[in-house]
Each structure stands twice: as C-alpha cells, then as structure tokens.
Design an enzyme around this catalytic site. Sequence first.
Site, PDB file in Angstrom:
ATOM      1  CE  LYS A 337      -4.254  -1.860   1.961  1.00 47.51           C
ATOM      2  NZ  LYS A 337      -5.333  -1.683   2.928  1.00 47.51           N
ATOM      3  N   GLY A 409      -1.592   1.396  12.815  1.00 49.42           N
ATOM      4  CA  GLY A 409      -0.921   0.964  11.580  1.00 49.42           C
ATOM      5  C   GLY A 409      -1.496   1.683  10.365  1.00 49.42           C
ATOM      6  N   GLY A 410      -1.297   1.057   9.192  1.00 50.84           N
ATOM      7  CA  GLY A 410      -1.709   1.689   7.939  1.00 50.84           C
ATOM      8  C   GLY A 410      -3.202   1.943   7.859  1.00 50.84           C
ATOM      9  CB  ALA A 411      -6.163  -0.211   8.464  1.00 46.44           C
ATOM     10  CG  ASN A 430      -0.891   1.349  18.596  1.00 40.61           C
ATOM     11  OD1 ASN A 430      -1.600   0.446  18.168  1.00 40.61           O
ATOM     12  ND2 ASN A 430       0.392   1.423  18.329  1.00 40.61           N
ATOM     13  CE1 TYR A 510     -12.014 -10.598   4.361  1.00 41.78           C
ATOM     14  CE2 TYR A 510     -11.192  -8.388   4.822  1.00 41.78           C
ATOM     15  CZ  TYR A 510     -11.130  -9.569   4.105  1.00 41.78           C
ATOM     16  OH  TYR A 510     -10.187  -9.716   3.126  1.00 41.78           O
TER      17      TYR A 510
HETATM   18  P1  NAP Z   1      -0.655  -2.911  10.598  1.00 44.96           P
HETATM   19  O1  NAP Z   1      -0.129  -1.743   9.841  1.00 44.96           O
HETATM   20  O2  NAP Z   1       0.195  -4.112  10.745  1.00 44.96           O
HETATM   21  O3  NAP Z   1      -1.048  -2.378  12.078  1.00 44.96           O
HETATM   22  C1  NAP Z   1      -1.516  -3.265  13.046  1.00 44.96           C
HETATM   23  C2  NAP Z   1      -1.838  -2.501  14.321  1.00 44.96           C
HETATM   24  O4  NAP Z   1      -2.389  -3.456  15.218  1.00 44.96           O
HETATM   25  C3  NAP Z   1      -0.651  -1.872  15.027  1.00 44.96           C
HETATM   26  O5  NAP Z   1      -1.034  -0.633  15.573  1.00 44.96           O
HETATM   27  C4  NAP Z   1      -0.320  -2.865  16.121  1.00 44.96           C
HETATM   28  O6  NAP Z   1       0.174  -2.287  17.304  1.00 44.96           O
HETATM   29  C5  NAP Z   1      -1.670  -3.425  16.446  1.00 44.96           C
HETATM   30  N1  NAP Z   1      -1.601  -4.782  16.991  1.00 44.96           N
HETATM   31  C6  NAP Z   1      -1.110  -5.881  16.352  1.00 44.96           C
HETATM   32  N2  NAP Z   1      -1.226  -6.952  17.173  1.00 44.96           N
HETATM   33  C7  NAP Z   1      -1.790  -6.507  18.340  1.00 44.96           C
HETATM   34  C8  NAP Z   1      -2.140  -7.147  19.535  1.00 44.96           C
HETATM   35  N3  NAP Z   1      -1.950  -8.461  19.712  1.00 44.96           N
HETATM   36  N4  NAP Z   1      -2.700  -6.386  20.505  1.00 44.96           N
HETATM   37  C9  NAP Z   1      -2.885  -5.064  20.333  1.00 44.96           C
HETATM   38  N5  NAP Z   1      -2.555  -4.408  19.221  1.00 44.96           N
HETATM   39  C10 NAP Z   1      -2.023  -5.117  18.225  1.00 44.96           C
HETATM   40  O7  NAP Z   1      -2.038  -3.435   9.985  1.00 44.96           O
HETATM   41  P2  NAP Z   1      -3.099  -2.632   9.093  1.00 44.96           P
HETATM   42  O8  NAP Z   1      -2.708  -2.686   7.670  1.00 44.96           O
HETATM   43  O9  NAP Z   1      -3.301  -1.290   9.709  1.00 44.96           O
HETATM   44  O10 NAP Z   1      -4.395  -3.541   9.252  1.00 44.96           O
HETATM   45  C11 NAP Z   1      -5.088  -3.621  10.494  1.00 44.96           C
HETATM   46  C12 NAP Z   1      -6.355  -4.466  10.322  1.00 44.96           C
HETATM   47  O11 NAP Z   1      -7.262  -3.839   9.429  1.00 44.96           O
HETATM   48  C13 NAP Z   1      -6.100  -5.851   9.755  1.00 44.96           C
HETATM   49  O12 NAP Z   1      -6.751  -6.817  10.543  1.00 44.96           O
HETATM   50  C14 NAP Z   1      -6.711  -5.802   8.361  1.00 44.96           C
HETATM   51  O13 NAP Z   1      -7.215  -7.059   7.960  1.00 44.96           O
HETATM   52  C15 NAP Z   1      -7.835  -4.813   8.579  1.00 44.96           C
HETATM   53  N6  NAP Z   1      -8.312  -4.188   7.336  1.00 44.96           N
HETATM   54  C16 NAP Z   1      -9.584  -4.467   6.947  1.00 44.96           C
HETATM   55  C17 NAP Z   1     -10.103  -3.895   5.803  1.00 44.96           C
HETATM   56  C18 NAP Z   1     -11.513  -4.210   5.386  1.00 44.96           C
HETATM   57  O14 NAP Z   1     -11.880  -3.905   4.244  1.00 44.96           O
HETATM   58  N7  NAP Z   1     -12.350  -4.771   6.243  1.00 44.96           N
HETATM   59  C19 NAP Z   1      -9.311  -3.025   5.038  1.00 44.96           C
HETATM   60  C20 NAP Z   1      -8.016  -2.731   5.478  1.00 44.96           C
HETATM   61  C21 NAP Z   1      -7.521  -3.323   6.638  1.00 44.96           C
HETATM   62  P3  NAP Z   1       1.730  -1.878  17.461  1.00 44.96           P
HETATM   63  O15 NAP Z   1       1.859  -0.540  16.798  1.00 44.96           O
HETATM   64  O16 NAP Z   1       1.920  -1.814  18.924  1.00 44.96           O
HETATM   65  O17 NAP Z   1       2.525  -2.950  16.798  1.00 44.96           O
END
Ligand code: NAP
Length: 570
Positions: A337, A409-411, A430, A510
């Site tokens: 992304k 994170g990114g989302a 966070n 999801y």
């Molecule tokens: P990312 O950049 O890897 O960020 C993940 C975030 O989650 C970080 O802030 C991380 O905290 C936190 N985290 C990870 N494991 C954790 C845990 N065990 N306990 C507490 N916090 C935790 O991921 P992303 O790209 O933002 O995606 C996040 C979610 O959004 C994913 O599940 C993805 O599937 C979902 N998503 C869904 C859609 C949709 O259409 N439904 C679209 C986009 C994304 P730290 O900063 O402390 O590491």
Amino acid sequence: MPTLVCVPIMVQDEMSASADARAAKDAGADLVEFRVDELFSGNEGEPGSDSAETRTILRIVAACPLPCIVTCRAADEGGAYDGDEPARVSLYERLGAAGGRRLGPDLSEHPPTYLDFEWSHYARSENIAQKINLAVDHPGQVRRLSTGLILSTHDFSGRPADLSRRVLRMRDEPAAKVLKIAYRARTLRDNLELFDLLAERDRPTIALAMGEFGLASRVLAPKFGGFLTFAALRAGAGTAPGQPTVRELLDLYRFRRIGPRTRVYGVVGWPVAHSKSPLVHNAAFDAAGFDAVYLPLPIPAAESDNDSYLAFKATLGELIDHPNLDLSGCSVTIPHKESLVRLAHERGWALDEVSDACGAANTLVVERTAEGAVASARVLNTDAAAAADPIADRLGGLDGMRVAVVGAGGAARAIVFELARRGARVVVYNRSPDRARELADTIAGPLAGRGQVVPMALDAIADSCCEAFVNCTPVGMRGGPAPDQSPIPVAEIARAGRCGSSPVVLDTVYNPVRTPLVIAAEAHGWRTIDGVEMFVRQAERQSHGWTGRWAPRGMMDTLVRAALGEAGSA
Ligand code: NAP
C-alpha cells in the site's frame, strides 16, 4: 475461434476416467485430455493384438462425450511414463489409426482428436518423428487420418533459457497442428512473454504458465487467442500446478466473455490467492455489463521494504506498459500500500487527499486512450471512506462526534485521517503509545485544523467516553495473533456507562465475520458494523473508480458472506 476449455483427466481406470469425462461435459468443458501415463506401462501385448491397457484407452476414447486429447506424458517432461519409448510411440500409432472395430455392444473405436507428444522426444530421433508423423493428420500425410498432433514443451522449473529457439524449432515442424508451450512462472512478468508468443503465433498455440504466478496466462488465454486453457474438474484434480477449476474459470472469471478488448484488473499483494476481491469485482463487472476481468496478481514481499518496492515497481510497471494487456487498474493490499503511493509520486500520478496525507493507498485507476496507451493514472484510498461512511450513517454524521480508534498501523492512519477530516474528535489507542503519537503527528499537517486527534495508551480505553469504536488491529482475526480476544473491553466500557446507551463499533477484521468484538458488542446492545461491510464498501468505491458506476452493494455483501461462511465451516 474461441479458446477451448480442456479438463485434464489423470486416468487410473476406465470407469472413473469415463465418469470424469461426462462430468467435464456437464461442467461446460469443450474437450478433455486423457493423461494415460499412469495407466500405460509400455506393455504392447501379443503381436497382432492390443494389450489390455491399449484396449482400455481405446474404450475410454470411444466412450468420451467430448473431443479428446490423449497424452502419455514422459517422465522427463513432468509425466509418469518412464517405460520403453517404442512402446509409447506404438500406442500413438495405434490410437491415430483407430477406427471401425467394435469394442463392446454400443462402442466402436475411433481416434482421439489430438495426440500430445513432447518436442524434445520428437526432435531427438528422426525415426520417432517419422512414426509420430505417420499417426497424425498433416499436409504431407497420404492416409486419411483425423488426429492432430500437439507438439509440446514443458519446463517445471522456470522459463527455459532457450525458449525462443525451442519455439522456432517447433514452428519448423509442419506435422504439428497445435504447439504447446508451458513453463513455471516465477513472477507475474513471466506471463507477458507467453502473451507475446500467442500474439505472433503461426498456428493454433497453447501458451501457459504454471504455478501461482501463472494464473493470468490461463484465464487471459482468450484475450490473446490461445487455443485452449486447462481447468481442473475439481479442486486438487489438476495435472499441473496453478490450474483453476472449471467452475472458477467459467463462473468466477467469466472466461467465455473474455476477448481481445477485455480490460484487466486485479488485486496486487502477497498473499492474494485466497482474496475475496476477485469474487466481488468480477460480479460487479458482470452486473455493470463492463467488459473486464479481475485476477489475483501476486507480488511477494522482499527482505527489505526497499526491495519490496523495487519488485512492486518493476512488475506493476511492466504490466501497465504492456501494449496489449489493457491493465486498467488494480486493488493494492499488504505489503504494497505504501509502495503504491511512492510509485505514484515517481510517475507523477494523481493522488486523492487521503492517500497523499497518509502515504498509503489501495486503488490504482489507469485511464487508457482508444489505442490502449496510458492516458493518465490516479491513486485512491477507499478504505478510509469505507470505514467512515457506515459510522457516519449510524451516528447521523461525524462532526463533533467522539470516536476511539484502536491501532496505529496503515489502516488506522487512513481511517483516523478521514474521521478527523469530517470533523470527528478521534482518540487513537495503541499498544505502542509512541506509534499513536507518531500517527497523530504525521496527519496533523494535512488535517490543517480539521477535527481533533489525541494519542493514548491502549490500557486507557476502559475510561473512554466515545460514541464510536473502531478496531484497526488484527486482534480477533482467524489465524492472527489473538483470534479469541476482543481488542476493546466492551463489558468494562459498558459498565462504566460513559458512552451512552448504544455506541457504534466497527471491526475492520472480517474473517471471521462475527469476531469476539462484534459478539461482545452485540451482547451489550451496541450497534455493530462488521469487517465485511467495510470490505464491500471499499470494493464498491474501487469499482466505481474503474467503471464509473455503483456496483450493487447487497449482491457483493451476500457473495462475501457466503464465501466466508464456506471457508469458516472448513
Ligand atoms: P498494521 O499496519 O500491521 O497495524 C496493526 C496494528 O495493530 C498496530 O497498531 C499494532 O500495534 C496493532 N496490533 C497488532 N497486534 C496486536 C495485539 N496483539 N494487541 C494489540 N494491538 C495489536 O495493519 P493494518 O494494515 O493497519 O491492518 C489492520 C487491520 O485492518 C487488519 O486486521 C486488516 O485485515 C484490517 N483491514 C480491513 C479492511 C476491510 O476492508 N475490512 C481493510 C483494510 C484493513 P503496534 O503498533 O503496537 O505494533
């Protein structure tokens, strides 16, 4: 001539091979390939009479309700036959000359439509080539034969270094009615050379890439005039890696409607083999009557972010610049992304406000001229609005609303930006508080005073007084770091009673659809938005970017829920 759909059948016995051939016809295939190399041992039988194996093959061909190819694939080209070469050639001679004799009460022998023989074996011995030529129909044939020769070459390790030479030598063989070139694709780019081979074919040609990276060559064969594509009767029943099933080919990718002018879209990411995006986007194109097809476009992550970017840039660049592929857009997912935004800056593509502010995007729209050249391209982030819209719907607007976002994170970055841009007061909770602060700092400039973004440590969330909550962590995701947990302590927050009677909660996760967070929120009477709703809304906006029309959201939603339901029960 339309590209044919061919079901390969690995023959073990007569009954199941014939049943599979009938099932292939019912599934909509045009022809079948009987791979007899596991059945045929090289036993030729007594002089003057057929062996039992040969009689079985003759009966299978005679009973086949579709035209068929018979192939006894040699072990050195990926098959199972490692017996005597003269015996294999004799089998081909017998099959090519089949005709007339009765094989049973209602069965008379007849020759197969095609025999497939490897070019490497054909070129190895003049004697073998002559015998094979005598078994098939070709311009120099004096006998009345109806079987055509498919001259084939395979490489299961990668694109052969001598590919051009092989193809030229195969084209030198007038007895070959059809040429077949198949090799394992190591990247998406390996498909492009096969498209070029098809474009410059001098006779019917099959050009297919094997493996996960080769799906494009199989699905897009009709776009480039391929003679046929192979599709497995059922999952796991293919004879080469990467073959889709007939149902996937015909129903998901709508293979019969693909033609030279069909535009190509796809989901770029890693892994993408099980993405639900092809399901919703192909259905949306269908509903809009839009001549396009949507495929998984796998580009793996590399060791470093920079190497990942270079792979993304090189691969996507070649796909976009290919003169006949008509790649007109793509969804971009993990881990590319950020790379999409970087590439947009390098290439001077337009970016929407969210992508520009957050440095991450999920959609590329490529506009082409009537001649197919790239006229312009723009990059969008549809995740942000896909989350903000349903929250705004439930709350009656976002201006002044308090929203808690968990994750940084990114989302989260895109969703927080969009919520604040629409006037919400957002608290970012966070696990690593530094990252929440960094998020707030990064988007403060582009927000230019709109809304409010406050970073907090995750354990402060129990004291929240927000009207809406958004989970942007993978907590609760099947196969994720904490599949059984809720990232938001719903019961504690409800007990504290600072969030009104019915807060809204959106879970971006999801899979499963009903996450621990959604279940807990429902139990406390909160209004829930599950990750499927967000997924469908982001896809709907992507589709609008490509087609100019709004796809039927309800239909897309039903498809994803049904597919996840199936996966969930597995
Ligand atoms: P990312 O950049 O890897 O960020 C993940 C975030 O989650 C970080 O802030 C991380 O905290 C936190 N985290 C990870 N494991 C954790 C845990 N065990 N306990 C507490 N916090 C935790 O991921 P992303 O790209 O933002 O995606 C996040 C979610 O959004 C994913 O599940 C993805 O599937 C979902 N998503 C869904 C859609 C949709 O259409 N439904 C679209 C986009 C994304 P730290 O900063 O402390 O590491």
